[in-house]
Design a protein around this motif. Structure first.
Motif, PDB file in Angstrom:
ATOM      1  N   GLY A 216     -49.442  22.300  40.760  1.00 59.60           N
ATOM      2  CA  GLY A 216     -49.807  20.889  40.797  1.00 59.60           C
ATOM      3  C   GLY A 216     -50.496  20.452  39.519  1.00 59.60           C
ATOM      4  O   GLY A 216     -50.213  19.372  38.977  1.00 59.60           O
ATOM      5  N   GLN A 217     -51.403  21.281  39.018  1.00 58.48           N
ATOM      6  CA  GLN A 217     -52.106  20.963  37.772  1.00 58.48           C
ATOM      7  C   GLN A 217     -51.128  20.896  36.596  1.00 58.48           C
ATOM      8  O   GLN A 217     -51.187  19.965  35.780  1.00 58.48           O
ATOM      9  N   ASP A 218     -50.217  21.881  36.505  1.00 54.28           N
ATOM     10  CA  ASP A 218     -49.244  21.895  35.412  1.00 54.28           C
ATOM     11  C   ASP A 218     -48.342  20.656  35.462  1.00 54.28           C
ATOM     12  O   ASP A 218     -48.076  20.024  34.423  1.00 54.28           O
ATOM     13  N   ALA A 219     -47.873  20.317  36.670  1.00 52.57           N
ATOM     14  CA  ALA A 219     -46.990  19.152  36.805  1.00 52.57           C
ATOM     15  C   ALA A 219     -47.710  17.872  36.417  1.00 52.57           C
ATOM     16  O   ALA A 219     -47.148  17.001  35.738  1.00 52.57           O
ATOM     17  N   PHE A 220     -48.982  17.748  36.813  1.00 50.87           N
ATOM     18  CA  PHE A 220     -49.740  16.540  36.498  1.00 50.87           C
ATOM     19  C   PHE A 220     -50.006  16.440  34.999  1.00 50.87           C
ATOM     20  O   PHE A 220     -49.907  15.362  34.408  1.00 50.87           O
ATOM     21  N   ASN A 221     -50.301  17.568  34.365  1.00 51.63           N
ATOM     22  CA  ASN A 221     -50.513  17.573  32.919  1.00 51.63           C
ATOM     23  C   ASN A 221     -49.250  17.158  32.176  1.00 51.63           C
ATOM     24  O   ASN A 221     -49.304  16.411  31.185  1.00 51.63           O
ATOM     25  N   GLN A 222     -48.109  17.639  32.632  1.00 56.66           N
ATOM     26  CA  GLN A 222     -46.850  17.276  31.997  1.00 56.66           C
ATOM     27  C   GLN A 222     -46.562  15.786  32.150  1.00 56.66           C
ATOM     28  O   GLN A 222     -46.083  15.132  31.210  1.00 56.66           O
ATOM     29  N   LEU A 223     -46.880  15.245  33.333  1.00 56.69           N
ATOM     30  CA  LEU A 223     -46.675  13.817  33.545  1.00 56.69           C
ATOM     31  C   LEU A 223     -47.547  12.993  32.607  1.00 56.69           C
ATOM     32  O   LEU A 223     -47.107  11.979  32.045  1.00 56.69           O
ATOM     33  N   ARG A 224     -48.784  13.421  32.426  1.00 60.60           N
ATOM     34  CA  ARG A 224     -49.690  12.673  31.553  1.00 60.60           C
ATOM     35  C   ARG A 224     -49.232  12.721  30.102  1.00 60.60           C
ATOM     36  O   ARG A 224     -49.491  11.794  29.326  1.00 60.60           O
ATOM     37  N   GLU A 225     -48.542  13.807  29.733  1.00 60.88           N
ATOM     38  CA  GLU A 225     -48.020  13.912  28.363  1.00 60.88           C
ATOM     39  C   GLU A 225     -46.783  13.040  28.158  1.00 60.88           C
ATOM     40  O   GLU A 225     -46.587  12.472  27.083  1.00 60.88           O
ATOM     41  N   ARG A 226     -45.950  12.931  29.200  1.00 67.29           N
ATOM     42  CA  ARG A 226     -44.687  12.216  29.067  1.00 67.29           C
ATOM     43  C   ARG A 226     -44.798  10.735  29.415  1.00 67.29           C
ATOM     44  O   ARG A 226     -44.081   9.912  28.858  1.00 67.29           O
ATOM     45  N   GLN A 227     -45.681  10.405  30.345  1.00 66.03           N
ATOM     46  CA  GLN A 227     -45.725   9.061  30.901  1.00 66.03           C
ATOM     47  C   GLN A 227     -46.942   8.309  30.368  1.00 66.03           C
ATOM     48  O   GLN A 227     -48.057   8.825  30.416  1.00 66.03           O
ATOM     49  N   PRO A 228     -46.756   7.091  29.859  1.00 61.91           N
ATOM     50  CA  PRO A 228     -47.924   6.337  29.383  1.00 61.91           C
ATOM     51  C   PRO A 228     -48.872   5.987  30.528  1.00 61.91           C
ATOM     52  O   PRO A 228     -48.435   5.660  31.626  1.00 61.91           O
ATOM     53  N   VAL A 229     -50.153   6.072  30.242  1.00 59.47           N
ATOM     54  CA  VAL A 229     -51.186   5.741  31.230  1.00 59.47           C
ATOM     55  C   VAL A 229     -51.568   4.279  31.058  1.00 59.47           C
ATOM     56  O   VAL A 229     -51.689   3.772  29.940  1.00 59.47           O
ATOM     57  N   SER A 230     -51.755   3.595  32.178  1.00 61.98           N
ATOM     58  CA  SER A 230     -52.055   2.163  32.132  1.00 61.98           C
ATOM     59  C   SER A 230     -53.433   1.906  31.527  1.00 61.98           C
ATOM     60  O   SER A 230     -54.404   2.598  31.843  1.00 61.98           O
ATOM     61  N   GLY A 231     -53.487   0.895  30.675  1.00 58.36           N
ATOM     62  CA  GLY A 231     -54.760   0.468  30.121  1.00 58.36           C
ATOM     63  C   GLY A 231     -55.311  -0.766  30.798  1.00 58.36           C
ATOM     64  O   GLY A 231     -56.316  -1.331  30.339  1.00 58.36           O
ATOM     65  N   ASN A 232     -54.691  -1.166  31.898  1.00 62.60           N
ATOM     66  CA  ASN A 232     -55.118  -2.351  32.643  1.00 62.60           C
ATOM     67  C   ASN A 232     -56.391  -2.013  33.416  1.00 62.60           C
ATOM     68  O   ASN A 232     -56.357  -1.277  34.407  1.00 62.60           O
ATOM     69  N   ALA A 233     -57.518  -2.553  32.966  1.00 58.74           N
ATOM     70  CA  ALA A 233     -58.807  -2.197  33.565  1.00 58.74           C
ATOM     71  C   ALA A 233     -58.886  -2.625  35.026  1.00 58.74           C
ATOM     72  O   ALA A 233     -59.412  -1.886  35.871  1.00 58.74           O
ATOM     73  N   GLN A 234     -58.363  -3.793  35.347  1.00 59.89           N
ATOM     74  CA  GLN A 234     -58.415  -4.275  36.725  1.00 59.89           C
ATOM     75  C   GLN A 234     -57.598  -3.383  37.649  1.00 59.89           C
ATOM     76  O   GLN A 234     -58.039  -3.035  38.750  1.00 59.89           O
ATOM     77  N   ALA A 235     -56.405  -3.001  37.198  1.00 61.39           N
ATOM     78  CA  ALA A 235     -55.557  -2.129  38.003  1.00 61.39           C
ATOM     79  C   ALA A 235     -56.217  -0.775  38.207  1.00 61.39           C
ATOM     80  O   ALA A 235     -56.188  -0.209  39.311  1.00 61.39           O
ATOM     81  N   ASN A 236     -56.834  -0.245  37.163  1.00 61.34           N
ATOM     82  CA  ASN A 236     -57.499   1.052  37.276  1.00 61.34           C
ATOM     83  C   ASN A 236     -58.681   0.999  38.233  1.00 61.34           C
ATOM     84  O   ASN A 236     -58.880   1.925  39.035  1.00 61.34           O
ATOM     85  N   ARG A 237     -59.466  -0.088  38.172  1.00 62.43           N
ATOM     86  CA  ARG A 237     -60.606  -0.209  39.098  1.00 62.43           C
ATOM     87  C   ARG A 237     -60.121  -0.292  40.539  1.00 62.43           C
ATOM     88  O   ARG A 237     -60.704   0.331  41.438  1.00 62.43           O
ATOM     89  N   LEU A 238     -59.060  -1.058  40.770  1.00 61.44           N
ATOM     90  CA  LEU A 238     -58.527  -1.202  42.123  1.00 61.44           C
ATOM     91  C   LEU A 238     -58.051   0.143  42.659  1.00 61.44           C
ATOM     92  O   LEU A 238     -58.403   0.545  43.782  1.00 61.44           O
ATOM     93  N   VAL A 239     -57.254   0.857  41.880  1.00 63.30           N
ATOM     94  CA  VAL A 239     -56.695   2.132  42.336  1.00 63.30           C
ATOM     95  C   VAL A 239     -57.805   3.156  42.552  1.00 63.30           C
ATOM     96  O   VAL A 239     -57.791   3.899  43.554  1.00 63.30           O
ATOM     97  N   GLN A 240     -58.763   3.209  41.647  1.00 65.93           N
ATOM     98  CA  GLN A 240     -59.878   4.143  41.807  1.00 65.93           C
ATOM     99  C   GLN A 240     -60.663   3.848  43.076  1.00 65.93           C
ATOM    100  O   GLN A 240     -61.032   4.765  43.824  1.00 65.93           O
ATOM    101  N   CYS A 241     -60.933   2.574  43.330  1.00 60.55           N
ATOM    102  CA  CYS A 241     -61.696   2.198  44.522  1.00 60.55           C
ATOM    103  C   CYS A 241     -60.947   2.589  45.793  1.00 60.55           C
ATOM    104  O   CYS A 241     -61.511   3.199  46.706  1.00 60.55           O
TER     105      CYS A 241
END
Length: 266
Positions: free
Chosen positions: A43-68
């Motif tokens: 699971g850790q390896d797959a998640f690391n690979q996704l973070r390398e290949r897939q752009p992470v959102s910089g939308n602060a509002q979206a990140n706060r909502l998902v985190q909450c």
């Protein structure tokens, strides 16, 4: 000849016997033989690979909502399933991807596609998806599916070795392969989805999200998802089947929700 034909069925029977050795949190019999530390590493390896290949959102509002929402859902899961071992921490990431999707991986990793936020119109609808994905991890569905695949491959390998290129054996291997696909992999995958739906419904309710919104979420998914393949050839239940199953479980989930502290991720 008869020994060659009977051995693979004996092995399938052995796998079926092993399936009674464990249970999921809902009480369904399960065989999940891959060591949990190995599943966590994958699971850790797959998640690391996704973070390398897939752009992470910089939308602060979206990140706060998902985190909450994720924090409330994880707390609801821990309250719902007290006897389970939970990851010490969860990584929660919003990926820039237009598809309305989310996932959770062994070891405590949650990914939400930005496209899901266009379909999940409320925090409770987002909680329905996140709760469903967390339930997959808690029920060891990835471990169970991997165990099944390894078992199927072992049976087909034995048949191939015994057949030694014999045409009849090749036909048997093809028949077993098709039977395994339709009779084991797909139905078990649908069983996983249905189980995660029910577990996720309880989790979101205990987390303080209105479980009625789970039905609204899947109605939105149906409106945005286009045509689906026939249910017996799909790894996921048809939208109508999924909605019907959720509606049947709403009474108990609503009772849990009424006793919970409402979540506020507005």
């Amino acid at each position: 000849m008869y020994r060659r034909l009977l051995l693979p069925f004996f092995l399938l029977g052995l796998l079926a016997f092993l399936a009674g050795c464990g249970e999921t949190p809902t009480g369904r019999s399960q065989v999940a033989l891959v060591p949990n530390p190995l599943m966590d590493d994958m699971g850790q390896d797959a998640f690391n690979q996704l973070r390398e290949r897939q752009p992470v959102s910089g939308n602060a509002q979206a990140n706060r909502l998902v985190q909450c929402v994720a924090e409330h859902v994880i707390a609801g899961a821990e309250a719902s399933y007290l006897g389970l071992d939970f990851p010490k921490r969860w990584d929660v990431v919003v990926f820039e991807d237009p598809s309305p999707n989310a996932f959770a991986l062994p070891g405590g990793h949650i990914g939400v596609h930005s496209g899901l936020l266009q379909v999940a119109e409320t925090p409770a609808q987002l909680a329905a998806v996140v709760g469903h994905e967390v339930a997959h991890v808690l029920a060891d569905h990835g471990n169970e599916r991997l165990t099944q695949q390894l078992g199927i491959k072992a049976v087909l390998l034995v048949v191939g070795l015994l057949g030694e290129g014999d045409f009849g054996s090749q036909q048997l291997m093809q028949a077993l392969g098709i039977g395994a696909q339709l009779g084991i992999r797909l139905p078990f995958s649908r069983a996983h989805e249905e189980e995660a739906d029910l577990m996720g419904l309880e989790i979101m309710a205990r987390a303080g999200f209105d479980p009625q919104q789970s039905v609204a979420l899947w109605q939105n998914m149906a409106a945005n998802g286009g045509d689906q393949p026939p249910e017996f050839l799909s790894t996921h239940p048809a939208h109508e089947t999924r909605i019907r199953g959720l509606e049947q479980a709403l009474e108990d989930a609503t009772a849990i929700y009424r006793s919970a502290t409402p979540a506020d991720c507005s």
